[in-house]
Design a protein around this motif. Sequence first.
Motif, mmCIF file in Angstrom:
data_model
loop_
_atom_site.group_PDB
_atom_site.id
_atom_site.type_symbol
_atom_site.label_atom_id
_atom_site.label_comp_id
_atom_site.label_asym_id
_atom_site.label_seq_id
_atom_site.Cartn_x
_atom_site.Cartn_y
_atom_site.Cartn_z
ATOM 1 N N GLY A 635 0.713 -1.026 -0.047
ATOM 2 C CA GLY A 635 -0.027 0.012 -0.033
ATOM 3 C C GLY A 635 0.686 1.294 0.082
ATOM 4 O O GLY A 635 0.254 2.312 -0.348
ATOM 5 N N GLY A 636 2.033 1.047 0.582
ATOM 6 C CA GLY A 636 3.040 2.251 0.496
ATOM 7 C C GLY A 636 2.546 3.325 1.425
ATOM 8 O O GLY A 636 1.709 3.149 2.372
ATOM 9 N N SER B 158 3.613 0.936 -10.821
ATOM 10 C CA SER B 158 4.850 1.523 -11.123
ATOM 11 C C SER B 158 4.921 2.646 -12.213
ATOM 12 O O SER B 158 5.994 3.195 -12.701
ATOM 13 C CB SER B 158 5.874 0.342 -11.956
ATOM 14 N N GLY B 159 3.806 2.985 -12.265
ATOM 15 C CA GLY B 159 3.674 4.248 -13.113
ATOM 16 C C GLY B 159 4.320 4.413 -14.542
ATOM 17 O O GLY B 159 4.896 5.382 -14.771
ATOM 18 N N GLN B 163 8.780 -2.269 -12.725
ATOM 19 C CA GLN B 163 8.795 -2.212 -11.296
ATOM 20 C C GLN B 163 9.695 -2.939 -10.608
ATOM 21 O O GLN B 163 10.363 -4.139 -11.270
ATOM 22 C CB GLN B 163 7.421 -3.148 -11.093
ATOM 23 N N LEU B 164 10.533 -2.642 -9.553
ATOM 24 C CA LEU B 164 11.419 -3.354 -9.200
ATOM 25 C C LEU B 164 10.692 -3.429 -7.520
ATOM 26 O O LEU B 164 10.541 -2.402 -6.579
ATOM 27 C CB LEU B 164 12.718 -2.505 -8.766
ATOM 28 N N LEU B 165 10.556 -4.599 -7.025
ATOM 29 C CA LEU B 165 9.621 -4.713 -6.000
ATOM 30 C C LEU B 165 10.599 -4.927 -4.533
ATOM 31 O O LEU B 165 11.660 -5.757 -4.622
ATOM 32 C CB LEU B 165 8.719 -5.969 -6.083
ATOM 33 N N ASP B 166 10.502 -4.001 -3.636
ATOM 34 C CA ASP B 166 11.200 -4.222 -2.495
ATOM 35 C C ASP B 166 10.219 -4.842 -1.391
ATOM 36 O O ASP B 166 9.126 -4.767 -1.510
ATOM 37 C CB ASP B 166 11.828 -2.772 -1.850
ATOM 38 N N VAL B 188 10.795 1.908 -7.867
ATOM 39 C CA VAL B 188 11.057 0.890 -6.591
ATOM 40 C C VAL B 188 9.642 1.046 -5.948
ATOM 41 O O VAL B 188 9.126 2.053 -5.683
ATOM 42 C CB VAL B 188 12.210 1.342 -5.641
ATOM 43 N N VAL B 189 9.038 -0.430 -5.946
ATOM 44 C CA VAL B 189 7.539 -0.395 -5.204
ATOM 45 C C VAL B 189 7.872 -0.782 -3.814
ATOM 46 O O VAL B 189 8.200 -2.076 -3.956
ATOM 47 C CB VAL B 189 6.688 -1.115 -6.180
#
Lengths: 685, 326
Positions: A635-636, B158-159, B163-166, B188-189
């Motif tokens: 969700g950030g 990721s707009g 996407q780089l998933l953290d 970075v997501v």
Amino acid sequence: MMATVTLGAPPAPAAPEEHRSVSSWFAERGPVQMIAAIGGVLALWLALFGVLHGRFTLALAPADTKPLHVWLSDLQTTVGEGRNTNPLFTYFFNPIRSVVDAFGTAIADLIAHPVDGRPVPYIGWLGVVVLLTFVAWVLGNWKVGLLTLCGLLFMGLQGLWQDSMETLALTMAAVAISLLIGIPLGIWAGISDGFNRVITPVLDFMQILPSFVYLAPLTLAFLIGPAAAIIATVIYAAPPVIRLTAHGIRSVPAESREAVESLGATRRQELFGALLPMAKRTIVLGINQTIMAALSMVTIAALIAAPGLGQVVVQALSTQDVGTAFNAGLAIVIMAIILDRTTTAASERVETQQRKSAGPSKYRRPGIVIGAVVTAFAIWLSYTYQLVAIFPSSLQIGSVHLGLDVGSPIISAANAVTKWVQDVFAPVTNGIKDVVTAAALDPLQSLLASSPWWLAFAAITAIAAIIGGRWSALITAVCLGLIAWPLQLWQATMETLAAVLVATVVVVVLGVVVGIWMGRSTTTDKIVRPFLDAAQTMPSFVYLVPFLALFSASRFTGIVAAIVYAAPVSIKIMADGIRGVSPETVEAARSVGSNTWQVISKVQLPMAVRSLTLATNQGLIYVLSMVVVAGLVGGGALGYLVVAGFAQTSLFGKGLAAGLAIVLLGTILDRTTAAASKRIGRASE
Amino acid sequence: MKRIAIAAVALALLISGCNATKVSDLQARGELKPGAKPCGTFNLAINSWVGYEANAAVITYLAENVLGCFVKQRHIAEQVSWQGMSTGQVDAILENWGHDDLRQQYIENMGVAQSAGSTGVKGQIGWYVPPWMVEQYPDITDWRNLNKYADLFKTSESGGKGQLLDGDPAYVTNDDALVTNLGLNYKVVQGGSETALISSIRQAQQERKPLLAYFYSPQWLLSEVPMVKIKLPPYTDGCDADPAKIACDYPDYDLDKIVSTKFAESGSPAYTLVKNFQWTGEDQNSVARSIAMDGMSDDEAAKKFIDAHPQLVAKWLAGTGAQNAA
């Protein structure tokens, strides 16, 4: 939403009083003007957004900090380093800890921990089962007694006896302390207007501040152990009983108070002779709410080493074992249902006793005596014999071997169902996520978070003014101002707001649809309600893993989790509202030939409009309480920052600031919708 | 009511007749072996990942069954574990990933904790892709080619970029700086938890969905889904000195054990055990796999490993005063 519903309603011929109320509401400030005004604000906002977007957004990367955040982190470090010499610890926190620790440990020794060199607690399973069944029967009725008996035995069969008892012991300790503090404070707030005004915002703060924010400081103040877990639970669980005690006392009719006063009663006599007995039912409801809140802290408390079912859930998730987590979650749900139904039955008993001055049936008293003897005997047995002390996993009676394990089948069934759902639905659900995100969430978030901050600030304040009035506008402006400075979390707050609004719209729609369905049919209500109870009490950690598979790590996953948690509240409120519409009115509408759809849209919904605003308000607050959980699944925004603050010392200050921003956001949403609700209520009277 | 009373009496007779085991006959665990130094209570922090649990399982098994300690496991987050060093509630942390800020506070400033040496396991952090992607796009494992594939990694979050998933915010990450400084068209997501990462990785391999994720080894999941590490510009000493300008891979982490100073000076045999404890990434993975994938209890998994490695275990127990290994 609610405006469009009433807008299309021409005066219902069979409900003249309804016609009047709607028209008076139109007169004050009609929904037409309201929508037009909001539309105007939005149009202007969009026009300026087209020109100015991306500028002055006060963006801040997740790992970057501002001076206030650093200062708060340093403060925590300094306090931690000076812990052993700080007088605050020696004379304040340490004594509190010792008392709470001793209390919590005593209860756990009794029913949960191995104690005194014994491999088991003092009271084994048989003793606990008989004792609690007896208590449920005495406080409530034989039905809840039976429910307690079956529920507790089921927990044993799940293979979770000791964990369940650890959780029960912790919950009982936290609830006892909450009541000890909460009822006197509630009485005070009920009698004194001044104190009521002071304590209400404090209670709001305690309930909205995410518990992740205070977990680390609590273990610093009260060490790792029962005390910190109990106090964390008390912070969240005490507010309902304080609120409802105050509310109960305040709702005693003025005539009754005057009558007692005219008899020359002292304040003390008035309180104990009139106010408390008359508020008793509401206070019991407050106790019920406090118990439910305490149970919802079980998984959170597990993060600071609280033993019990929460621990099982959290550990199962580190290996993605949904089945085991579900099994433990189910035990929490069962415990919640037992405690809820027992306290509800107790409050009904209180009410019937008040109404009939005649004593209870003549069998009750001897029944209690026999029950007490049986209970004492069962406790002695479970103290002495292994078979009734440790819940057996199987029984050997002669040559018949009886397996007593329902936990394993539940675990494998839950795992199988999860796998099936994930395999079958994941492609579809990910598509749904993409569509909703692109069509609703992204545009809204971009409008809120990419507008210049002053534009969003002005627009939100204007909308608050239109919906809630002048006071709401002022509160909104102050809260937004505090978020921009000194908290400096503007953009993250706007992103969170976007997700919260999308979730709330779905929650309200579900509330209306399912609420009407349940409100119109008692059978539906009976079938659906247990599922709502389960959705509210099942720890969200349990369903996060399948949700992640279904919707990936994304903002949408957080929204879905929030919907699951918040929709039941809205649905219940709407169902009650619909049922509250008098049957005569509905009958009258039907007698002039209205069909079902007309009855719903022209009679029941308009009359339940107050419930609709309440459902919106509560839906928002419940959605907001899931912001942190959303942060755990992609969700950030503010939720992620709170989680990061718990995990990294250097981000503690920023996490705390994010927690405060959530409280401020909650205040804006709560006050604005509450003001709207009050206005509509006034208009429809 | 009477019926209940009769039933209770019948039950009592049944219990005392058929199965008269009394609670007082049962023995508590953790007896002292003759000749061993007394151990007493050993407070062990348990952090939530399975690799840590593997270390803890083995240590706990030996401490309880050989040294006769009373092991008190505390399931807590990392930051809270360090806090426990200063309050005397935690004696040892068995797998510490860096945490320079906490080292500074508790070891340098307060002097309440100290390192008890390496666990022998090298921690590696990096960017990983699922194995199916490497089969299909063999050159994807070089960071220079990542921009070519950025479109594959687009998601709703990721707009428009890749996407780089953290994952869990507790872990060290320079990903934001790396993406910027390497000129990558990625965003970075924040997944927000290890659970989010593991679910995404499993899904990615199962449904052949593209995924670029921050991950680490040793991790039990890698034996189920052998993720492949992307080659970033190699790590050189000091290349990560300025956090904003980092353009190189993560260093290898020497995962170490942290003990409270009080515990280290107590002469407890449990301290000697913790200090001696050292194994390899494969050892740890074998125990972690038993726990995470074969569904063994911690004790069973530990016993299986200990029975299979008597010499290693003897080395750990040297100097503890234990009469015989396991």
